[in-house]
Scaffold this motif. Structure first.
Motif: not given
Ligand code: KG4
Ligand code: ZN
Length: 345
Positions: A111, A115, A136-138, A163, A166-167, A180-181, A268-269, A272, A299-300
């Motif tokens: 994965h 990215h 990202s989130g992970g 991420g 943020f969450d 996050g968003p 994902g971050v 931002n 994002t994914d």
């Molecule tokens: O890469 P991703 O889509 O999924 C993973 O592989 O984790 O990342 C998701 C992460 C989540 O924690 C989400 O809250 C964060 O990315 N995220 C953001 C924004 N858009 C998504 N964090 C801050 N600002 C954003 N605009």
């Protein structure tokens, strides 16, 4: 070579069709956000079941969008990990079954490699080598990328991913999932300087991150207080400022340490807005260039999986029909396409 990409590692079902010559022919993402929202986070079993229901119809739709028949597909790439094991197995099983039925090779993609290679989906994508900030989130890491499958981790988070921080902070401010968003949107209305939170690990050398202290500082700041909307926006702003500052400083440090001039932001971050602006400015000031895939490629998505898979399939990589998925998978176990041993550089 035309590759069907499948991504089901977490809470998005995604399918893409990518042509090595013509580029992206179809890209579909279904987000399960509504399914998980009232649980306050992703419920793995619900995620797997939803992937099962959506995947085949989405593949049909993607082929139609690309204007091709299944016979035109030369290979299939699916996310083999890391991620939620049940969710991964849905993608793995469908990919293997279609590979068998259509008589085409199938490859499992990491994965994070997806990215890291997502910039290739954009015109004017930077050439290797570059430093990637994977947020990202992970995962949160800085990686030196010298080619496909050639990744050297320069630093990574010791606790929460960016991420995730943020969450969790969003949850604390009552913003719900996905945080996050929502937190970023609230921070747009906040004022600078009302809440000053620590910039984790900036005082220490090295390129590792730690975000649990930042999260705790937010907990302490809001504990026992009733915050109105304006005060919550100020907290969100203070948190985002600390996060952005930390990511910018470490990214500059990574460029300096490697002597490279290009920074690619992935995950994902990377969607931002304020992080994008701050990094663009800071890296340009240092004489380099920051490159961001558009938010939907941060994002994914399955387009990035198809791109990564295309490199490996084109080099003749192909797996036997056993269905495999890994919930945990260290990035540094990867090899370059066609190589049998991990490089030691
Ligand atoms: O890469 P991703 O889509 O999924 C993973 O592989 O984790 O990342 C998701 C992460 C989540 O924690 C989400 O809250 C964060 O990315 N995220 C953001 C924004 N858009 C998504 N964090 C801050 N600002 C954003 N605009
Ligand atoms: Zn991801």
């Amino acid at each position: 070579m035309i590759v069907l990409g499948i991504e089901t590692s977490c809470d998005e079902t995604a399918v893409a069709v990518y042509d090595g010559e013509k580029g992206l022919l179809a890209n579909r993402v279904f987000s399960q956000v509504e399914l998980h929202r009232h649980h306050g986070g992703v419920v793995p079993e619900l995620a797997s079941r939803d992937h099962i229901e959506r995947l085949l119809p989405m593949i049909r739709e993607a082929l139609a969008e690309a204007g091709i028949e299944a016979q035109a597909i030369d290979g299939i790439a699916y996310t083999a990990g890391p991620g939620l094991i049940g969710a991964l197995l849905v993608g793995a099983s469908v990919a293997r079954s279609l590979g068998y039925a259509w008589g085409v090779p199938v490859v499992g993609v990491h994965h994070l490699e997806g990215h890291l290679l997502a910039p290739a989906l954009e015109p004017g994508a930077p050439e290797f080598p570059f430093v990637a900030l994977q947020v990202s989130g992970g995962h949160t890491m800085l990686v030196e990328v010298t080619g496909v499958g050639r990744y050297r981790i320069l630093g990574e988070t010791q606790d929460d991913a960016a991420g995730e921080a943020f969450d969790k902070t969003a949850k604390l401010l009552g913003l719900g999932y996905p945080g996050g968003p929502a937190l970023a949107a609230l921070a747009e209305q906040g004022r600078d300087g009302v809440f000053e939170f620590p910039r984790p690990m900036l005082d220490r050398p090295g390129l590792d991150f730690s975000f649990s202290g930042l999260k705790t500082a937010v907990v302490v700041a809001v504990r026992g207080r009733t915050l109105d909307q304006a005060a919550r926006a100020d907290v969100a702003r203070g948190f985002e400022n600390a996060m952005v500052d930390t990511l910018v400083t470490k990214s500059l440090r990574a460029l300096c340490q490697t002597g490279l001039r290009t920074l690619v932001v992935a995950g994902g971050v990377g969607a931002n807005r304020r992080l994008r602006e701050a990094l663009t400015r800071a890296v340009a000031k240092a004489g380099g260039r920051a490159f961001f895939p558009r938010p939907e490629f941060c994002t994914d998505n399955a387009a990035m999986i198809a791109v990564a898979g295309q490199h490996r399939l084109a080099a003749g990589e192909c797996e036997e029909l056993t269905v495999r998925a890994r919930a945990r998978w260290p990035l540094d176990e990867l090899r370059a396409p066609g190589e049998t041993h991990a490089s030691t550089h």
